[in-house]
Design an enzyme around this catalytic site. Structure first.
Site, mmCIF file in Angstrom:
data_model
loop_
_atom_site.group_PDB
_atom_site.id
_atom_site.type_symbol
_atom_site.label_atom_id
_atom_site.label_comp_id
_atom_site.label_asym_id
_atom_site.label_seq_id
_atom_site.Cartn_x
_atom_site.Cartn_y
_atom_site.Cartn_z
ATOM 1 N N ALA A 1 -41.375 -10.646 49.321
ATOM 2 C CA ALA A 1 -42.390 -11.018 48.335
ATOM 3 C C ALA A 1 -43.513 -9.993 48.256
ATOM 4 O O ALA A 1 -44.009 -9.663 47.167
ATOM 5 C CB ALA A 1 -42.954 -12.398 48.669
ATOM 6 N N ASP B 1 -43.310 -6.784 48.904
ATOM 7 C CA ASP B 1 -42.800 -5.597 48.228
ATOM 8 C C ASP B 1 -42.722 -5.828 46.723
ATOM 9 O O ASP B 1 -42.986 -4.917 45.927
ATOM 10 C CB ASP B 1 -41.414 -5.225 48.758
ATOM 11 C CG ASP B 1 -41.426 -4.926 50.235
ATOM 12 O OD1 ASP B 1 -42.442 -4.413 50.736
ATOM 13 O OD2 ASP B 1 -40.405 -5.212 50.904
ATOM 14 N N TYR C 1 -46.960 -3.948 58.633
ATOM 15 C CA TYR C 1 -46.810 -3.931 60.093
ATOM 16 C C TYR C 1 -45.622 -4.778 60.537
ATOM 17 O O TYR C 1 -45.442 -5.912 60.080
ATOM 18 C CB TYR C 1 -48.089 -4.459 60.747
ATOM 19 C CG TYR C 1 -47.998 -4.569 62.250
ATOM 20 C CD1 TYR C 1 -47.876 -3.434 63.042
ATOM 21 C CD2 TYR C 1 -48.014 -5.811 62.877
ATOM 22 C CE1 TYR C 1 -47.779 -3.530 64.419
ATOM 23 C CE2 TYR C 1 -47.919 -5.926 64.251
ATOM 24 C CZ TYR C 1 -47.801 -4.777 65.013
ATOM 25 O OH TYR C 1 -47.699 -4.886 66.385
#
Length: 330
Positions: free
Chosen positions: A269, A271, A167
């Protein structure tokens, strides 16, 4: 038929201009590639997987830079150029040691025009896993439709769908995100969210009070996970940053602590964790092994500068296994 790639990601990649201090004070900017989907693509490619990134760029030097960087990482790039629109740009400001601020210039960007035809081209040849994020769905109604179509078509083709909520409050409201993601979640086998994002994908956690919606208590997490599993999600992966991560499945719950490292840059981080988790899944690891590799990849990300520049290759994973702070390998 063997799928063309192990992992397919599609979304917007941007040029990220980073500064180590307040932007208003001026100073030097360094140029990088940013984008949740391409971050995951780089992470998985470095861990030895066949990876494709698909998206739209402008006919500009920024787009050329992105293509060069991704191809340099061994990623199969499938892109469309939009001559009428620009490649997205993001400024990333290290405002204090603990606060990083992002400023997006991606409204009506080339990447926001992702459409069904792009999805059809990307899925040609197949993939073992399709990874999507809520960020792409937030870019435009057209991109939102493309994400839903990609998830639907992938599931019908027997491709495992991974969805990271990711988000971004600067791109859409929580209500907008909730409505859009509700149409994608039913196609997802793996749902990834930080603990404060679960309310966006769990029906019974919808509340009028936005502060209550961010309830990250254990009871709320368990409730959200149960509802998502009932919807057909097979693995609900919850990222908690320095507090580690957990996975809820139909047969139980698994937890893993974060790997203790010195934090340098937390951008990317999540990802990195996702890339590690999906990499282990592709390698046939069980949930415990997936969590472990995800935690290791996340530790590499936070302990090096850049969205993806410090992500590990397979032979480097052991570097943080039993590391000593400040150690030098000779």
């Amino acid at each position: 038929m063997t799928p063309a790639v192990d992992l397919l990601t599609l979304g917007e990649s941007m040029v990220s201009l980073r500064t180590g201090g307040p932007i208003s004070a001026g100073g030097c900017l360094s140029m990088h590639v940013a984008g949740a989907e391409s971050n995951v693509a780089v992470g998985a490619a470095r861990l030895g997987h066949r990876v494709r990134w698909a998206g739209v760029i402008g006919s500009d030097p920024h787009g050329e830079f992105i293509l060069r960087q991704l191809r340099g990482e061994g990623i199969d790039v499938l892109h469309r150029e939009d001559a009428a629109r620009s490649t997205g740009v993001m400024f990333l400001e290290q405002r204090t040691a603990d606060v990083t601020r992002a400023y997006y210039y991606r409204s009506a960007s080339a990447g926001s025009t992702l459409n069904r035809d792009d999805v059809d081209g990307a899925l040609a040849g197949g993939a073992r896993v399709l990874h999507l994020t809520g960020i792409t769905a937030a870019l435009s109604p057209q991109a939102q439709e493309a994400v839903e179509y990609a998830a639907s078509r992938a599931k019908s083709a027997g491709i495992l769908v991974s969805l990271d909520v990711n988000y971004r409050s600067k791109l859409w409201t929580r209500d907008e995100a909730r409505a859009a993601l509700a149409r994608v979640v039913p196609y997802a086998s793996i749902l990834i969210a930080s603990d404060d994002e679960l309310g966006l994908v769990s029906p019974d956690l919808e509340r009028a009070d936005p502060d209550a919606e961010r309830d990250s208590s254990e009871a709320a997490e368990v409730l959200a996970a149960k509802q998502l599993l009932d919807l057909g999600v097979q693995e609900v992966v919850v990222k908690r940053g320095a507090a580690g991560a957990g996975v809820h499945t139909a047969v139980g719950r698994h937890e893993a602590p974060a790997v203790p490292v010195t934090s340098i840059d937390t951008v990317g981080a999540g990802d990195a964790f996702t890339a590690g988790y999906l990499s282990a899944l592709l390698d046939g690891e069980n949930v415990t092994g997936r969590l472990s590799r995800g935690a290791l990849a996340g530790a590499f990300a936070v302990s090096t500068a850049g969205d993806w520049e410090g992500l590990p290759r397979t032979g480097e994973l052991a570097l943080l296994g039993n590391h000593v702070a400040g150690s030098t390998q000779r």
